[in-house]
Design a protein around this motif. Structure first.
Motif, PDB file in Angstrom:
ATOM      1  N   ILE A 116       0.883  -1.219   0.356  1.00 36.72           N
ATOM      2  CA  ILE A 116       0.204   0.165   0.091  1.00 36.72           C
ATOM      3  C   ILE A 116       1.097   1.440   0.486  1.00 36.72           C
ATOM      4  O   ILE A 116       1.301   1.526   1.354  1.00 36.72           O
ATOM      5  N   PRO A 117       1.046   1.776  -0.681  1.00 38.08           N
ATOM      6  CA  PRO A 117       1.792   3.229  -1.309  1.00 38.08           C
ATOM      7  C   PRO A 117       0.887   3.850  -0.098  1.00 38.08           C
ATOM      8  O   PRO A 117      -0.367   4.223  -0.271  1.00 38.08           O
ATOM      9  N   SER A 166      -3.076   1.891   7.525  1.00 35.89           N
ATOM     10  CA  SER A 166      -3.298   2.869   6.312  1.00 35.89           C
ATOM     11  C   SER A 166      -3.949   3.975   6.140  1.00 35.89           C
ATOM     12  O   SER A 166      -3.759   5.375   5.698  1.00 35.89           O
ATOM     13  N   ASP A 167      -4.592   3.986   7.242  1.00 36.65           N
ATOM     14  CA  ASP A 167      -5.442   5.219   8.211  1.00 36.65           C
ATOM     15  C   ASP A 167      -3.712   6.487   8.308  1.00 36.65           C
ATOM     16  O   ASP A 167      -4.413   7.802   7.839  1.00 36.65           O
ATOM     17  N   PHE A 175      -6.223  14.049   6.264  1.00 34.61           N
ATOM     18  CA  PHE A 175      -6.278  13.787   7.319  1.00 34.61           C
ATOM     19  C   PHE A 175      -5.684  15.186   7.471  1.00 34.61           C
ATOM     20  O   PHE A 175      -6.405  16.347   8.376  1.00 34.61           O
ATOM     21  N   LEU A 176      -4.725  15.500   8.525  1.00 33.64           N
ATOM     22  CA  LEU A 176      -3.347  16.588   9.008  1.00 33.64           C
ATOM     23  C   LEU A 176      -3.780  18.165   7.377  1.00 33.64           C
ATOM     24  O   LEU A 176      -3.399  18.632   8.321  1.00 33.64           O
ATOM     25  N   PHE A 253     -11.024   6.085  13.310  1.00 31.91           N
ATOM     26  CA  PHE A 253     -10.918   5.066  13.345  1.00 31.91           C
ATOM     27  C   PHE A 253     -12.025   3.853  12.824  1.00 31.91           C
ATOM     28  O   PHE A 253     -11.607   3.617  12.052  1.00 31.91           O
ATOM     29  N   ARG A 254     -12.924   4.359  13.866  1.00 33.72           N
ATOM     30  CA  ARG A 254     -14.155   3.138  13.713  1.00 33.72           C
ATOM     31  C   ARG A 254     -14.877   3.172  12.222  1.00 33.72           C
ATOM     32  O   ARG A 254     -15.095   2.493  11.430  1.00 33.72           O
TER      33      ARG A 254
END
Length: 279
Positions: A116-117, A166-167, A175-176, A253-254
């Motif tokens: 996963i890149p 991956s998250d 996200f950031l 994350f959930r």
């Protein structure tokens, strides 16, 4: 050695560009295919020598190692197309997280892996997540590890940890970036600071933060302690963040895990329609 890429969308393109610009692969070592051929041809125009195949079967037939950079819903169609030309000695790598390694091994006779890149690999930074299949030998693992080491820091992970890893590594930049954009927007709304200046300040801050953590011998904790002196403004700000973010990331994350398991089930129902569930 020929490296094939099936799918030149966002991540497929990033991998091709990163390998070429890092000098790890020459354009002539890459063979591409894409559902919309013009996309692959535009990429070939940027890198003379890069080859565009007539179809996915040609990539599978002519590559020693090839990458499946397609969306989860497209996997069955692609696998059906290439299945009868894939060979046992080939390495086939999926970059799509909800496609399980064991399922690919059922479909294909090849040596399978999942890597996963991250978008950070575009600047030869960040991690890539390495999940080897059962048929890879030591030489195969080293080959893939070396290939991704040129554009990232590969990290060996258990497939059960794919989503959370991956998250952090792959979704984390978005996200950031969102949090940084909100920070800049709030600065503009609360003061008369021009937005261009606010965006520049948070962008350069993030660049410096990354270097402090990777080159400056700081940890996440020690950096906060260095900046946030007792009774100072930063300390008060950290208290507010700790209080108000609360369960934000737990909830995040959930959410991503719920979507991930939903996607796994959809892929498996597509690949194995005769089975009600395969988990």
């Amino acid at each position: 050695m020929t490296h094939g890429v099936i799918g030149t969308g966002s991540m497929g393109r990033i991998l091709v560009e990163a390998w070429i610009r890092s000098g790890k692969l020459q354009p002539s070592e890459l063979l591409l295919s894409n559902r919309t051929r013009a996309k692959a041809e535009r990429l070939a125009d940027e890198f003379p020598g890069l080859r565009v195949a007539a179809d996915n079967r040609e990539v599978a037939r002519k590559s020693d190692c090839f990458f499946l950079c397609v969306k989860p819903g497209e996997f069955r169609k692609v696998l059906e197309e290439i299945r009868d030309v894939v060979r046992e000695e080939q390495i086939v790598v999926s970059i799509t997280s909800p496609v399980m390694v064991r399922d690919l091994e059922e479909w294909l006779p090849a040596k399978v892996a999942k890597v996963i890149p991250s978008i950070t690999n575009a600047v030869c930074s960040g991690n890539s997540l390495f999940i080897p299949g059962s048929r890879l030998n030591r030489e195969d693992r080293e080959q893939l590890w070396d290939l991704f080491s040129a554009i990232s820091r590969p990290l060996l992970v258990d497939e059960e940890h794919t989503r959370i890893a991956s998250d952090l590594a792959c979704c984390g930049p978005a996200f950031l970036a969102n949090l940084m954009e909100q920070m800049a927007d709030a600065a503009v709304e609360e003061t008369d600071l021009p937005r261009e200046a606010a965006v520049s300040l948070v962008t350069r801050m993030a660049q410096g933060l990354g270097r402090l953590l990777t080159e400056g011998n700081f940890t996440l904790k020690s950096l906060q302690e260095r900046v946030a002196v007792p009774g100072g403004i930063t300390r008060e700000g950290l208290h507010l963040l700790e209080r108000d973010t609360g369960t934000l990331f737990h909830d995040l994350f959930r959410l991503t895990h719920d979507k991930y398991h939903e996607d796994i089930n959809k892929v498996q129902q597509s690949l194995f329609p005769e089975m009600e569930k395969k988990v």
